[in-house]
Motif scaffolding. Structure first.
Motif, PDB file in Angstrom:
ATOM      1  N   ASP A 228      11.243 -12.038  -3.117  1.00  0.00           N
ATOM      2  CA  ASP A 228      10.373 -13.161  -3.521  1.00  0.00           C
ATOM      3  C   ASP A 228       8.913 -12.717  -3.603  1.00  0.00           C
ATOM      4  N   ASP A 229       8.473 -11.933  -2.600  1.00  0.00           N
ATOM      5  CA  ASP A 229       7.099 -11.393  -2.617  1.00  0.00           C
ATOM      6  C   ASP A 229       6.879 -10.573  -3.883  1.00  0.00           C
ATOM      7  N   LEU A 230       7.871  -9.716  -4.190  1.00  0.00           N
ATOM      8  CA  LEU A 230       7.717  -8.756  -5.286  1.00  0.00           C
ATOM      9  C   LEU A 230       7.844  -9.408  -6.664  1.00  0.00           C
ATOM     10  N   GLU A 231       8.419 -10.592  -6.717  1.00  0.00           N
ATOM     11  CA  GLU A 231       8.440 -11.326  -7.992  1.00  0.00           C
ATOM     12  C   GLU A 231       7.042 -11.767  -8.375  1.00  0.00           C
ATOM     13  N   LYS A 232       6.211 -12.016  -7.351  1.00  0.00           N
ATOM     14  CA  LYS A 232       4.865 -12.552  -7.595  1.00  0.00           C
ATOM     15  C   LYS A 232       3.799 -11.457  -7.613  1.00  0.00           C
ATOM     16  N   LYS A 233       4.035 -10.385  -6.848  1.00  0.00           N
ATOM     17  CA  LYS A 233       2.997  -9.361  -6.684  1.00  0.00           C
ATOM     18  C   LYS A 233       3.586  -7.967  -6.778  1.00  0.00           C
ATOM     19  N   THR A 234       2.743  -7.008  -7.186  1.00  0.00           N
ATOM     20  CA  THR A 234       3.189  -5.615  -7.204  1.00  0.00           C
ATOM     21  C   THR A 234       3.180  -5.081  -5.776  1.00  0.00           C
ATOM     22  N   LEU A 235       3.853  -3.957  -5.600  1.00  0.00           N
ATOM     23  CA  LEU A 235       3.881  -3.303  -4.294  1.00  0.00           C
ATOM     24  C   LEU A 235       2.459  -3.015  -3.809  1.00  0.00           C
ATOM     25  N   LEU A 239       0.494  -4.425  -0.443  1.00  0.00           N
ATOM     26  CA  LEU A 239      -0.119  -3.535   0.554  1.00  0.00           C
ATOM     27  C   LEU A 239      -1.577  -3.932   0.813  1.00  0.00           C
ATOM     28  N   VAL A 240      -2.312  -4.139  -0.275  1.00  0.00           N
ATOM     29  CA  VAL A 240      -3.730  -4.514  -0.148  1.00  0.00           C
ATOM     30  C   VAL A 240      -3.858  -5.808   0.656  1.00  0.00           C
ATOM     31  N   GLU A 241      -2.989  -6.764   0.355  1.00  0.00           N
ATOM     32  CA  GLU A 241      -3.026  -8.063   1.035  1.00  0.00           C
ATOM     33  C   GLU A 241      -2.795  -7.911   2.540  1.00  0.00           C
ATOM     34  N   LYS A 242      -1.843  -7.060   2.909  1.00  0.00           N
ATOM     35  CA  LYS A 242      -1.498  -6.909   4.324  1.00  0.00           C
ATOM     36  C   LYS A 242      -2.566  -6.148   5.115  1.00  0.00           C
ATOM     37  N   PHE A 243      -3.317  -5.295   4.430  1.00  0.00           N
ATOM     38  CA  PHE A 243      -4.342  -4.505   5.125  1.00  0.00           C
ATOM     39  C   PHE A 243      -5.717  -5.182   5.118  1.00  0.00           C
ATOM     40  N   SER A 244      -5.983  -6.019   4.111  1.00  0.00           N
ATOM     41  CA  SER A 244      -7.361  -6.462   3.854  1.00  0.00           C
ATOM     42  C   SER A 244      -7.945  -7.331   4.975  1.00  0.00           C
ATOM     43  N   PHE A 277       0.156  -3.506  10.720  1.00  0.00           N
ATOM     44  CA  PHE A 277      -0.408  -4.228   9.568  1.00  0.00           C
ATOM     45  C   PHE A 277       0.707  -4.765   8.667  1.00  0.00           C
ATOM     46  N   LEU A 278       1.775  -3.979   8.522  1.00  0.00           N
ATOM     47  CA  LEU A 278       2.862  -4.345   7.614  1.00  0.00           C
ATOM     48  C   LEU A 278       3.841  -5.334   8.239  1.00  0.00           C
ATOM     49  N   GLY A 279       3.607  -5.655   9.521  1.00  0.00           N
ATOM     50  CA  GLY A 279       4.466  -6.637  10.181  1.00  0.00           C
ATOM     51  C   GLY A 279       5.762  -6.048  10.704  1.00  0.00           C
ATOM     52  N   ILE A 280       5.827  -4.724  10.819  1.00  0.00           N
ATOM     53  CA  ILE A 280       7.045  -4.065  11.329  1.00  0.00           C
ATOM     54  C   ILE A 280       6.634  -3.033  12.378  1.00  0.00           C
ATOM     55  N   LYS A 281       5.860  -3.491  13.354  1.00  0.00           N
ATOM     56  CA  LYS A 281       5.293  -2.624  14.390  1.00  0.00           C
ATOM     57  C   LYS A 281       6.366  -1.752  15.047  1.00  0.00           C
ATOM     58  N   GLY A 282       6.018  -0.487  15.215  1.00  0.00           N
ATOM     59  CA  GLY A 282       6.917   0.433  15.904  1.00  0.00           C
ATOM     60  C   GLY A 282       7.861   1.168  14.974  1.00  0.00           C
ATOM     61  N   ILE A 454     -12.039  14.238  -2.181  1.00  0.00           N
ATOM     62  CA  ILE A 454     -11.492  13.057  -1.479  1.00  0.00           C
ATOM     63  C   ILE A 454     -12.521  11.926  -1.493  1.00  0.00           C
ATOM     64  N   ALA A 455     -13.780  12.273  -1.272  1.00  0.00           N
ATOM     65  CA  ALA A 455     -14.856  11.265  -1.267  1.00  0.00           C
ATOM     66  C   ALA A 455     -14.920  10.530  -2.599  1.00  0.00           C
ATOM     67  N   GLU A 456     -14.749  11.269  -3.714  1.00  0.00           N
ATOM     68  CA  GLU A 456     -14.750  10.649  -5.041  1.00  0.00           C
ATOM     69  C   GLU A 456     -13.584   9.672  -5.201  1.00  0.00           C
ATOM     70  N   ILE A 457     -12.417  10.085  -4.714  1.00  0.00           N
ATOM     71  CA  ILE A 457     -11.206   9.269  -4.854  1.00  0.00           C
ATOM     72  C   ILE A 457     -11.374   7.932  -4.139  1.00  0.00           C
ATOM     73  N   VAL A 458     -11.950   7.970  -2.927  1.00  0.00           N
ATOM     74  CA  VAL A 458     -12.009   6.744  -2.120  1.00  0.00           C
ATOM     75  C   VAL A 458     -13.345   6.016  -2.234  1.00  0.00           C
ATOM     76  N   LYS A 459     -14.151   6.430  -3.221  1.00  0.00           N
ATOM     77  CA  LYS A 459     -15.424   5.736  -3.445  1.00  0.00           C
ATOM     78  C   LYS A 459     -15.173   4.272  -3.731  1.00  0.00           C
ATOM     79  N   GLU A 460     -14.114   3.995  -4.509  1.00  0.00           N
ATOM     80  CA  GLU A 460     -13.704   2.621  -4.757  1.00  0.00           C
ATOM     81  C   GLU A 460     -12.291   2.439  -4.191  1.00  0.00           C
ATOM     82  N   LEU A 461     -12.135   1.479  -3.296  1.00  0.00           N
ATOM     83  CA  LEU A 461     -10.833   1.240  -2.669  1.00  0.00           C
ATOM     84  C   LEU A 461     -10.086   0.130  -3.386  1.00  0.00           C
ATOM     85  N   ASP A 462      -8.775   0.033  -3.110  1.00  0.00           N
ATOM     86  CA  ASP A 462      -7.954  -0.999  -3.756  1.00  0.00           C
ATOM     87  C   ASP A 462      -8.270  -2.382  -3.182  1.00  0.00           C
TER      88      ASP A 462
END
Length: 462
Positions: A228-235, A239-244, A277-282, A454-462
């Motif tokens: 159901d989650d994946l019908e509405k949103k991409t993977l 991920l962004v939602e769970k971390f933000s 963060f992903l709700g599956i601690k451990g 690496i610094a260039e890659i993460v200059k803009e985050l998701d």
């Protein structure tokens, strides 16, 4: 022979379990040692009794089932993995753009797969490989949502005139792998004059490994995303939602929130944060279903106030014997970056170490990233070529005093090599040696991505 029901077909497939290909091969097809795809054809002709073909329809058309014979292998640590990706049908760039998912050539041919797994063993003749297990496979609902997203990603590249830039790292479960002799078979594409390499749909090796773990080892993987989650949103969006929610928190606050022992130097500290963060601690990260199937590997990045990590990013130690025997197309390092998605979990220091030795580390966000194909085919290839040249000519190893310490030096590519990647030892202890192809001994080396890159890659985050 005609199979009128799925049950009949699966029952027949089970009869092959435990048999070797040599026992099944009544037409001696395996006598031709160079025949590509021979094992699958043995099963088609000798076992199921139908003529080998390359039709657009599934092999058992009236049942909508495609037959696939696929190998798994045992690894040194005792685990099992798929030996290779599962190559499906060739993508016709000119036609596929006029379909949608459920009318696509991928879906028409591969909606249901009869998977017959055999164990690949080194030094064993193909005749003696043994069929281990047969399953009728249909895509779980959550997987299908991700595969649909992957299909759209591939087709959108073609629609945008970029079929020549398709990379396996673009997608999660469904790939578009190069297909054809020495990867040089080129095809026209509809919205660009540039020729593109011929590609086929494929289920990624990581996805097939997850199936091996599930159906052969009976391992349970843990999922963080529902269908159901994946019908509405991409993977990526999930991920962004769970971390933000935790952006701006210190690592200590996060540990406190999830009741994780605060020990930033422990290798398990950040993985514990990620699973929480992903709700599956451990859950171990390689037991997370979506990570395992998509070959998502996480790396922690700690940025200094200037936006650069203090450390370069390290990868595996190099086997120089293997490195110098591989072609570029089949090289480990090329496949490593083509087939891996990285989840960069980014923290930042807001003060310098000098200003505050007890400074805090703040969570900044994530970046789901794969290396662009152009970078692989230029910068990573430059490294591969240079290392080959130096090793084949003989590495120049010297020992020089650095202050009172005797230090080993060599002429392999260093940090200033090409702005992206270089080689150097991972450990401080120079006593951990490897033997080079010419017999010289040298401190173990691994390949790195430069901290500035690496610094260039993460200059803009998701």
């Amino acid at each position: 022979m005609e199979y009128f029901t799925l049950e009949e077909l699966v029952e027949k497939a089970h009869e092959a379990e435990g048999k070797t290909f040599g026992e099944i091969d009544i037409y001696d097809r395996l006598e031709n040692k160079k025949a590509k795809g021979g094992l699958g054809q043995v099963i088609e002709e000798s076992f199921f009794g139908y003529t080998v073909n390359s039709n657009a329809q599934p092999d058992f058309e009236h049942l909508g089932v495609e037959l696939k014979v696929t190998p798994f292998k045992r690894n040194k640590n005792g685990s099992l993995s798929a030996k290779e990706r599962l190559v499906l049908n060739i993508i016709n760039y000119m036609e596929e753009v006029h379909t949608y998912f459920y009318t696509s050539s991928f879906w028409k041919k591969n909606e249901k797969l009869l998977l017959m797994f055999y164990e690949w063993l080194p030094e064993i003749d193909r005749n003696d490989y043994r069929i281990y297990k047969s399953i009728l496979f249909t895509y779980p609902k959550a997987d299908l949502e991700i595969i649909k997203q992957d299909w759209e990603t591939i087709i959108n590249k073609i629609r945008n005139g970029n079929a020549h830039e398709i990379s396996e790292g673009d997608t999660n479960y469904l790939g578009a792998c190069t297909k054809g002799a020495n990867n040089k078979q080129l095809r026209t594409q509809p919205f660009s004059n540039k020729l593109a390499m011929q590609r086929a749909y494929s289920l990624k090796q990581s996805y097939m490994t997850a199936l091996v773990r599930k159906y052969i080892k009976n391992e349970d993987l843990v999922s963080f995303a529902s269908a159901d989650d994946l019908e509405k949103k991409t993977l990526k969006e999930l991920l962004v939602e769970k971390f933000s929610h935790y952006i701006g928190w210190t690592d200590e606050q996060i540990a406190d929130q999830f009741n994780i022992k605060y020990n930033p130097k422990s290798k398990s500290f950040v993985p514990s944060i990620v699973s929480s963060f992903l709700g599956i601690k451990g859950t171990k990260l390689d037991n997370i279903e979506e990570f395992a199937k998509a070959n998502i590997q996480f790396k922690t990045i700690r940025l200094e106030p200037n936006g650069k990590p203090e450390q370069h990013m390290s990868f595996e130690n190099i086997d120089f014997q293997q490195w110098t025997q591989e072609t570029w197309e089949d090289s480990y390092i090329r496949q490593r970056f083509q087939e891996t998605k990285f989840l960069f979990v980014v923290f930042e220091f807001r003060e310098t170490k000098n200003l505050n030795p007890d400074r805090r580390l703040y969570f900044k966000g994530i970046k789901l990233w794969n290396m662009p194909l152009e970078t692989i085919e230029t910068k990573i290839k430059e490294l591969w070529s240079k290392v080959n040249k130096v090793v084949n000519e003989g590495v120049v190893i010297e020992y020089k005093y650095h202050g009172k310490k005797l230090v080993e030096t060599n002429n392999l590519p260093k940090i200033g090599f090409n702005g992206v990647t270089h080689l150097r030892p991972k450990g401080i202890d120079g006593s951990d040696k490897i033997v080079l192809p010419d017999g010289q001994k040298m401190t173990k080396q691994c390949y790195w991505l430069n901290n500035s890159y690496i610094a260039e890659i993460v200059k803009e985050l998701d």
